[in-house]
Scaffold this active site. Structure first.
Site, PDB file in Angstrom:
ATOM      1  N   ARG A  34      -9.522 -15.028  26.101  1.00 31.93           N
ATOM      2  CA  ARG A  34      -8.622 -16.134  26.471  1.00 31.93           C
ATOM      3  C   ARG A  34      -7.484 -15.666  27.394  1.00 31.93           C
ATOM      4  O   ARG A  34      -6.982 -16.430  28.218  1.00 31.93           O
ATOM      5  CB  ARG A  34      -8.057 -16.765  25.200  1.00 31.93           C
ATOM      6  CG  ARG A  34      -7.240 -18.058  25.425  1.00 31.93           C
ATOM      7  CD  ARG A  34      -6.834 -18.653  24.091  1.00 31.93           C
ATOM      8  NE  ARG A  34      -6.152 -19.931  24.209  1.00 31.93           N
ATOM      9  CZ  ARG A  34      -4.909 -20.157  23.775  1.00 31.93           C
ATOM     10  NH1 ARG A  34      -4.216 -19.170  23.205  1.00 31.93           N
ATOM     11  NH2 ARG A  34      -4.350 -21.351  23.899  1.00 31.93           N
ATOM     12  N   ILE A  60      -3.519 -25.163  28.181  1.00 31.82           N
ATOM     13  CA  ILE A  60      -4.773 -24.589  27.665  1.00 31.82           C
ATOM     14  C   ILE A  60      -4.776 -24.925  26.176  1.00 31.82           C
ATOM     15  O   ILE A  60      -3.802 -24.666  25.469  1.00 31.82           O
ATOM     16  CB  ILE A  60      -4.862 -23.067  27.939  1.00 31.82           C
ATOM     17  CG1 ILE A  60      -6.167 -22.477  27.384  1.00 31.82           C
ATOM     18  CG2 ILE A  60      -3.645 -22.306  27.426  1.00 31.82           C
ATOM     19  CD1 ILE A  60      -6.420 -21.023  27.821  1.00 31.82           C
ATOM     20  N   SER A  61      -5.845 -25.548  25.712  1.00 31.69           N
ATOM     21  CA  SER A  61      -5.905 -26.015  24.316  1.00 31.69           C
ATOM     22  C   SER A  61      -5.853 -24.844  23.348  1.00 31.69           C
ATOM     23  O   SER A  61      -6.228 -23.723  23.680  1.00 31.69           O
ATOM     24  CB  SER A  61      -7.194 -26.795  24.073  1.00 31.69           C
ATOM     25  OG  SER A  61      -7.229 -27.948  24.870  1.00 31.69           O
ATOM     26  N   GLN A  62      -5.415 -25.145  22.110  1.00 35.56           N
ATOM     27  CA  GLN A  62      -5.407 -24.079  21.108  1.00 35.56           C
ATOM     28  C   GLN A  62      -6.844 -23.713  20.771  1.00 35.56           C
ATOM     29  O   GLN A  62      -7.734 -24.576  20.719  1.00 35.56           O
ATOM     30  CB  GLN A  62      -4.608 -24.479  19.890  1.00 35.56           C
ATOM     31  CG  GLN A  62      -5.176 -25.562  19.031  1.00 35.56           C
ATOM     32  CD  GLN A  62      -4.153 -26.024  18.003  1.00 35.56           C
ATOM     33  OE1 GLN A  62      -3.320 -26.865  18.287  1.00 35.56           O
ATOM     34  NE2 GLN A  62      -4.213 -25.463  16.811  1.00 35.56           N
ATOM     35  N   PHE A 203      -3.708 -34.253  23.032  1.00 33.78           N
ATOM     36  CA  PHE A 203      -4.126 -33.805  24.359  1.00 33.78           C
ATOM     37  C   PHE A 203      -3.281 -34.491  25.422  1.00 33.78           C
ATOM     38  O   PHE A 203      -2.707 -35.553  25.188  1.00 33.78           O
ATOM     39  CB  PHE A 203      -5.605 -34.158  24.604  1.00 33.78           C
ATOM     40  CG  PHE A 203      -6.577 -33.163  24.035  1.00 33.78           C
ATOM     41  CD1 PHE A 203      -7.052 -32.111  24.802  1.00 33.78           C
ATOM     42  CD2 PHE A 203      -7.022 -33.277  22.726  1.00 33.78           C
ATOM     43  CE1 PHE A 203      -7.951 -31.194  24.268  1.00 33.78           C
ATOM     44  CE2 PHE A 203      -7.913 -32.366  22.186  1.00 33.78           C
ATOM     45  CZ  PHE A 203      -8.389 -31.326  22.967  1.00 33.78           C
TER      46      PHE A 203
END
Length: 213
Positions: A34, A60-62, A203
């Site tokens: 990541r 950036i999503s978890q 989101f």
């Protein structure tokens, strides 16, 4: 901080504790670093289970949410996948290890260019990235076995539903505000669409049109 053995172990433990249990998804997330998708100040927080800011006002999503969405898709090795919302490229890279072909689209040219360079460095040759209005999907490449949307819409977008194969699955966050969103899995049958609510999420909104960068 590199993705060393201890960091990797803690990262995978956090994923499992949040409900990511699919072995193929965990394996893909172990292989994709990541940190490669996060530039600048937040780079050293790449292995924490939290969303982080990236360019163009996006995030950036978890990792646990990435894992849960990927797991919900139930991707097969011959599947063709559409991702709406390339963002950093992290989600697309994980999809690329599970699917035959990944098409990813984002309204921000800068994000697509940055992600494409990382895909190249990682030799992920089965990803094609486009700058376009993702709410309309990619009709020229349709139909898709799987569709994943990484921005929240008020309802699952009609053009994307139309581009889903019979028997195909779409995972999309749905909600009218930042505060209340639900992750929905849509399955297309001969007779119509079946909707399953998976969990609450947060989101950025799905925005029509191209970005100004």
């Amino acid at each position: 901080m590199s993705f060393d053995a201890e960091a990797k172990m803690q990262f995978l433990f956090a994923l499992r504790s949040k409900g990511v249990t699919d072995k193929s998804v965990l394996s893909a997330m172990e292989r994709i670093d990541r940190q490669a998708f996060i530039q600048g100040y937040f780079n050293d927080r790449a292995y924490e289970d939290m969303p982080l800011p990236i360019a163009c006002g996006q995030t950036i999503s978890q990792p646990s949410v990435v894992g849960i969405m990927t797991q919900a898709l139930q991707i097969g090795p011959r599947d063709k996948v559409l991702e709406v919302g390339t963002g950093s490229g992290y989600q697309a890279a994980i999809l690329a290890l599970l699917a035959r072909r990944v098409y990813t689209v984002d309204r921000h040219k800068r994000l697509v260019q940055t992600a494409s360079k990382v895909f190249e460095q990682m030799e992920l040759n089965n990803i094609t990235a486009f700058t376009a209005d993702g709410s309309f999907g990619l009709p020229d490449q349709a139909p898709f076995d799987r569709i994943i949307v990484t921005a929240a819409a008020e309802d699952p977008p009609g053009p994307l539903l139309a581009q889903l194969k019979i028997g195909g699955t779409m995972v999309v966050p749905v909600g009218q505000s930042d505060a209340v969103q639900h992750l929905i899995r849509v399955t297309r049958h001969e007779s119509g669409f079946e909707y399953d609510e998976l969990r609450s999420v947060r989101f950025v909104p799905l925005v029509e049109g191209l970005g100004k960068d």
